[in-house]
Motif scaffolding. Structure first.
Motif, mmCIF file in Angstrom:
data_model
loop_
_atom_site.group_PDB
_atom_site.id
_atom_site.type_symbol
_atom_site.label_atom_id
_atom_site.label_comp_id
_atom_site.label_asym_id
_atom_site.label_seq_id
_atom_site.Cartn_x
_atom_site.Cartn_y
_atom_site.Cartn_z
ATOM 1 N N ALA A 77 16.267 29.352 23.441
ATOM 2 C CA ALA A 77 15.673 27.763 23.470
ATOM 3 C C ALA A 77 16.269 26.467 24.410
ATOM 4 N N MET A 78 17.531 26.443 25.225
ATOM 5 C CA MET A 78 17.152 25.568 26.438
ATOM 6 C C MET A 78 16.829 25.744 27.282
ATOM 7 N N GLY A 79 16.904 27.084 27.902
ATOM 8 C CA GLY A 79 15.871 27.106 29.119
ATOM 9 C C GLY A 79 14.461 27.341 28.997
ATOM 10 N N THR A 80 13.882 27.982 27.672
ATOM 11 C CA THR A 80 12.623 27.840 27.510
ATOM 12 C C THR A 80 12.215 26.247 27.420
ATOM 13 N N VAL A 108 18.682 18.122 22.714
ATOM 14 C CA VAL A 108 18.839 19.419 22.208
ATOM 15 C C VAL A 108 17.026 20.033 22.490
ATOM 16 N N PRO A 109 17.115 21.661 22.317
ATOM 17 C CA PRO A 109 15.545 21.638 22.695
ATOM 18 C C PRO A 109 14.783 20.771 22.837
ATOM 19 N N PRO A 110 14.063 19.771 21.169
ATOM 20 C CA PRO A 110 13.345 18.772 20.968
ATOM 21 C C PRO A 110 13.059 17.577 21.975
ATOM 22 N N MET A 111 14.122 17.641 21.973
ATOM 23 C CA MET A 111 14.437 16.303 23.142
ATOM 24 C C MET A 111 13.671 16.469 24.715
#
Length: 297
Positions: free
Chosen positions: A19-22, A126-129
């Protein structure tokens, strides 16, 4: 005549497409950076191909593609396993995998022994940020300052950057220290909502009160820092430890009346009582830092 030449963006390799890498890959691709990506589960990496990423068949192939290599994997062991067969000589390795300070220092020495410059990173987002300039997210970096300075602009594309120091363990230390404070805050929030749960009190009505109160209390962090630096834990004390320990009785009795377990509160209360028993009733809670730093003795 106007010069419309496009400034080339630094190419980079990304190991890890969770999720974060993407989210990181998409931010770099959107900004025009050529990205080579590898993931242990190939399907996740292939999903980024449609957005312009080059998918490598192996981690070693991905590392060979670019000088700047960013790892965002499950844990420190995953980093070691992924890079075991890769030639790191002359590479700039940036490790954004969550780990401990000791792991950051060990991985830095490991990378240097293989001819690479190294930065460890602690992601405060977090990923959305990621990729949202106004989100407030950032990454702590520590290790090679030369690497940081050279690639600062590229590293700042997904989220902001904050330099934590030359010690490779400091990024993880800052990261975990802030997350630990957050965990304590969430423990208090959880207990507060549990107290009102049995009553005719709407959580949405209570929430603004909780936010306002925690916001009002947050500046106490600065007093704690001042006291730790001066060594005087009794200056500017408003509610001393003796008073707080006495007040804990009401907190515990209320929890009992509301049929709420006190287990989120009692560990901290036990430390307060221990510090008080040592003769520090005129302090506030700053002295508890000393107990913790000595292993709770």
């Amino acid at each position: 005549m106007t010069d419309n030449a496009v400034v080339p963006r630094t190419p980079l390799t990304l190991l890890g497409a969770g999720a974060m890498g993407t989210a990181l890959a998409r931010a770099w691709l959107a900004a025009g950076h050529p990205v080579t990506v590898w993931n242990r589960t190939p399907a996740r990496a292939r999903a980024l191909a449609a957005e312009g990423a080059t998918v490598a068949a192996s981690a070693a192939e991905a590392v060979a593609a670019n000088r700047l290599v960013v790892a965002c994997l499950l844990d420190d062991a995953s980093v070691g396993a992924a890079l075991e067969g890769a030639d790191l000589a002359g590479r700039d390795l940036v490790n954004l995998t969550t780990g401990t300070p000791a792991q950051g220092r060990t991985r830095a020495a490991w990378a240097r022994a293989r001819g690479a410059r190294f930065l460890d990173g602690g992601i405060m987002a977090v990923p959305p940020m990621v990729g949202q300039p106004e989100s407030g997210g950032y990454v702590f970096y520590s290790g090679s300052y030369e690497l940081f300075e050279e690639h600062r602009e590229t590293l700042a594309v997904p989220v902001g950057t904050r330099w934590a120091g030359a010690d490779p363990g400091f990024a993880a230390l800052y990261d975990v220290a802030l997350l630990s404070a957050m965990s304590g805050m969430f423990a208090g929030i959880t207990h507060a909502f549990a107290l009102i749960r049995p009553e005719d009190i709407a959580p949405k009505d209570f929430a603004p009160l909780l936010v306002d109160w925690l916001t009002a209390m947050a500046p106490a962090v600065h007093q704690t820092a001042d006291q730790l630096e001066s060594g005087d834990y009794t200056s500017n004390v408003v509610s001393n430890l003796a008073m707080q320990v006495a007040g804990n009785t009401t907190l515990l009795r209320t929890a009992e009346e509301q049929l709420v377990s006190p287990e989120l509160l009692t560990p901290y209360m036990a430390l307060m009582e221990r510090r008080l028993a040592q003769g520090h009733g005129d302090e506030d809670g700053t002295g508890i830092v000393e107990l913790l730093a000595q292993g709770g003795v």
